[in-house]
Scaffold this active site. Structure first.
Site, mmCIF file in Angstrom:
data_model
loop_
_atom_site.group_PDB
_atom_site.id
_atom_site.type_symbol
_atom_site.label_atom_id
_atom_site.label_comp_id
_atom_site.label_asym_id
_atom_site.label_seq_id
_atom_site.Cartn_x
_atom_site.Cartn_y
_atom_site.Cartn_z
ATOM 1 N N LYS A 173 -3.939 -2.910 8.003
ATOM 2 C CA LYS A 173 -2.622 -3.188 8.594
ATOM 3 C C LYS A 173 -1.578 -2.713 7.585
ATOM 4 O O LYS A 173 -1.288 -3.379 6.600
ATOM 5 C CB LYS A 173 -2.472 -4.692 8.858
ATOM 6 C CG LYS A 173 -1.469 -5.075 9.935
ATOM 7 C CD LYS A 173 -0.040 -4.628 9.706
ATOM 8 C CE LYS A 173 0.759 -5.494 8.770
ATOM 9 N NZ LYS A 173 2.133 -4.961 8.540
ATOM 10 N N GLY A 204 1.369 -2.670 12.909
ATOM 11 C CA GLY A 204 1.921 -3.892 13.500
ATOM 12 C C GLY A 204 2.783 -4.642 12.516
ATOM 13 O O GLY A 204 2.962 -4.224 11.365
ATOM 14 N N GLY A 206 3.823 -7.884 10.168
ATOM 15 C CA GLY A 206 3.124 -8.822 9.306
ATOM 16 C C GLY A 206 2.949 -10.184 9.952
ATOM 17 O O GLY A 206 1.880 -10.796 9.863
ATOM 18 N N GLY A 210 -0.540 -8.940 10.826
ATOM 19 C CA GLY A 210 -0.934 -9.322 9.469
ATOM 20 C C GLY A 210 -1.535 -10.723 9.448
ATOM 21 O O GLY A 210 -2.598 -10.952 8.871
ATOM 22 N N GLU A 248 -2.435 -8.193 -5.019
ATOM 23 C CA GLU A 248 -1.591 -7.422 -5.932
ATOM 24 C C GLU A 248 -0.159 -7.775 -5.587
ATOM 25 O O GLU A 248 0.351 -7.362 -4.540
ATOM 26 C CB GLU A 248 -1.805 -5.917 -5.732
ATOM 27 C CG GLU A 248 -3.171 -5.422 -6.134
ATOM 28 C CD GLU A 248 -3.404 -5.517 -7.622
ATOM 29 O OE1 GLU A 248 -2.431 -5.523 -8.399
ATOM 30 O OE2 GLU A 248 -4.576 -5.607 -8.019
ATOM 31 N N CYS A 282 6.189 -2.137 -8.170
ATOM 32 C CA CYS A 282 5.851 -3.495 -8.620
ATOM 33 C C CYS A 282 5.639 -3.547 -10.117
ATOM 34 O O CYS A 282 5.899 -4.558 -10.751
ATOM 35 C CB CYS A 282 4.633 -4.016 -7.870
ATOM 36 S SG CYS A 282 3.297 -2.831 -7.794
ATOM 37 N N GLU A 382 12.033 -10.573 -9.235
ATOM 38 C CA GLU A 382 11.783 -9.172 -8.926
ATOM 39 C C GLU A 382 12.873 -8.684 -7.965
ATOM 40 O O GLU A 382 13.029 -9.221 -6.871
ATOM 41 C CB GLU A 382 10.405 -9.023 -8.279
ATOM 42 C CG GLU A 382 10.058 -7.588 -7.985
ATOM 43 C CD GLU A 382 8.634 -7.425 -7.475
ATOM 44 O OE1 GLU A 382 8.269 -8.109 -6.514
ATOM 45 O OE2 GLU A 382 7.898 -6.602 -8.042
#
Ligand code: NAP
Ligand code: MG
Length: 475
Positions: A173, A204, A206, A210, A248, A282, A382
């Site tokens: 996905k 699709g 999330g 997801g 991750e 990231c 972040e």
């Protein structure tokens, strides 16, 4: 590439359960804001069909000799390499990354990673002897892979290639913002001649596809890359079902410039690291740590370096920085810039206004903050945009304390005049990857996070191990 109005299930492009016109995902070009394609938004029923397809293909693929799995992955690498320029153009169109960066990173890196798993599948010791035991590494089963938009093909290949090398089958996905390169990947899988159902693609949302994939009882392992908020949810769901996960997640990595370092090189490489991909990385070194004596010099060097990043059309070969991926991402990033100003950081470049000449497209000014202190929001959270925070430290102990003072631990950098000095400092950092004096990214080195940056490792043999489980036979 022509977008498919279909999902890739059991080796065929098939219409989603509902007509694409009802629930389609609109893919927009971040530089123009225009809709460039529509792809289906899969429902829970579609995900169910994809998981069934993957489960039906599992035993055949798991029993395929590793060298033959490696040969198919080599064919996948070749199919991707043959379409390298198309991959780059697709990522530039749906993500907004500058074309040269799309070629050398968004296309070439996943091609290299796919190649690495062709070799690893063939050479890995799936069986060993330990005393009176034989120990087998067996595929974990059906993998649900959920990927983000920031390195869209790399993040797909970093999950799918090791999973296939291990003998697992996969339902992918991809992010709603970047489904086109995922469809191109499915075409490459198709061209490579994998058995039907070994790889399946459900585009699709999330919150629908997801969620359905992450909670599906027919999925044996969920491998997720994205935000810590969603990763925590997926980890909780998997924990309740006693299933392994690979996560991750985010980062807020420190670039520690020790007093003996080549300051001008460290600042220049550090700024480039943050501005690449419009800061949507990231592992970006978004906190630069400089000693008090050379602090002002570093701030001036950073301001000069960032001036070379002039936002522009990503399709233009001369452009070094494009827009961010979406209107929502621009709001998020400019919100953090405004917050930095409110908290009293010193704005030395950029700001929260749209860059000049960029009225259309989701552009953000490349931004540098000085006088950032460790407790500020822009030092802790972040941002995922082209924003660098420069912090001051007193001595090496202070630098290590500040570097480790976030919930994250994904990457980082250390610079020193003497390599051994940098290595000794690296031991003190709570983070999964450290670049010493500008050491370059290694697609075979384990990649993953300490603390809230994640669980598990990707790439190389460590990445393969995530998709294996162990059986021992005693004699
Ligand atoms: P995200 O929401 O975590 O999305 C990552 C992937 O998970 C996408 O495929 C997403 O689908 C899917 N997803 C979303 N909600 C889900 C749920 N409840 N269950 C299962 N899957 C779900 O990240 P984002 O919205 O793209 O970005 C938000 C922030 O996350 C960024 O600003 C950045 O800070 C961080 N981020 C980190 C990384 C990284 O590499 N560590 C990558 C991307 C983003 P949709 O595309 O439909 O949302
Ligand atoms: Mg999201």
């Amino acid at each position: 590439m022509q977008a498919h109005d279909a999902l890739y299930l059991s080796g065929m492009w098939r219409a989603a359960r509902r007509p694409a016109t009802a629930d389609a995902i609109e893919v927009r070009n971040p530089a123009t804001e225009e809709v460039i394609a529509r792809v289906p938004a899969a429902t829970a029923e579609d995900v169910d069909a994809a998981v069934s397809a993957a489960r039906a293909a599992l035993s055949g693929w798991a029993e395929t000799p590793p060298a033959e799995r490696g040969a198919r992955i080599a064919a996948l690498r070749d199919a991707l390499a043959a379409r390298r320029d198309e991959i780059a153009a697709t990522v530039t169109a749906e993500l907004g990354a500058p074309l040269s960066f799309s070629q050398t990173v968004h296309a070439d890196l996943p091609i290299a990673v796919a190649g690495s798993y062709a070799t690893i599948a063939t050479e890995y010791a799936f069986e060993e002897r330990v005393g009176n035991s034989r120990v087998w590494q067996e595929p974990i089963g059906v993998v649900g892979a959920i990927t983000p938009w920031n390195y869209p093909l790399h993040q797909i290949v970093a999950k799918v290639a090791p999973a296939l090398a291990a003998g697992c089958t996969v339902v992918l996905k991809p992010a709603e913002n970047t489904p086109l390169v995922a469809q191109l990947f499915a075409e490459a899988v198709d061209a490579a001649g994998f058995p039907a159902g070994v790889f399946n693609l459900v585009t699709g949302y999330g919150s629908v596809a997801g969620e359905a994939l992450a909670g599906h009882s027919g999925v044996d392992l969920v491998s997720f890359t994205g935000s810590t908020a969603v990763g925590r949810r997926i980890g909780a769901t998997a924990g309740a079902a006693v299933k392994p996960v690979a996560l991750e997640l985010g980062g807020k990595s420190a670039n520690v410039i020790l007093p003996s370092a080549d300051l001008s090189k460290a600042v220049k490489v550090g700024v480039a690291n943050v501005m690449a991909n419009s800061g949507q990385t990231c592992s970006a070194w978004t906190r630069m740590l400089v000693d008090a004596d050379r602090y002002e010099e570093a701030v001036e060097l950073a301001a000069a370096a960032v001036a070379k990043y002039v936002p522009g059309d990503p399709a233009d070969a001369a452009t070094r920085i494009g827009p961010v991926v979406s209107a929502a991402q621009r709001e998020r990033v400019t919100g953090y810039i405004a917050e930095g100003v409110r908290e009293g950081a010193r704005l030395v470049a950029g700001g929260d206004q749209a860059p000049e000449g960029c009225e259309r497209g989701w552009y953000v000014r490349p931004t540098v903050f000085a006088d950032v202190t460790p407790e500020m929001t822009i030092a802790q959270e972040e941002i995922f945009g082209p924003v660098l925070s420069i912090l001051k430290y007193d001595d090496a102990d202070d630098a290590a304390r500040i570097a480790n003072d976030t919930v994250y631990g994904l990457s980082g950098a250390v610079w020193a005049g003497d390599e051994e000095e940098a290595v000794a400092f690296a031991r003190r950092l709570e983070t999964g990857q450290i670049h010493v004096n500008g050491g370059r990214f290694n697609p075979l080195a384990p990649f993953g996070g300490y603390k809230h940056s994640g669980v598990g490792r990707e790439l190389g043999t460590h990445g393969l191990a995530e998709y294996l489980q162990t059986k021992s036979l005693q004699f």
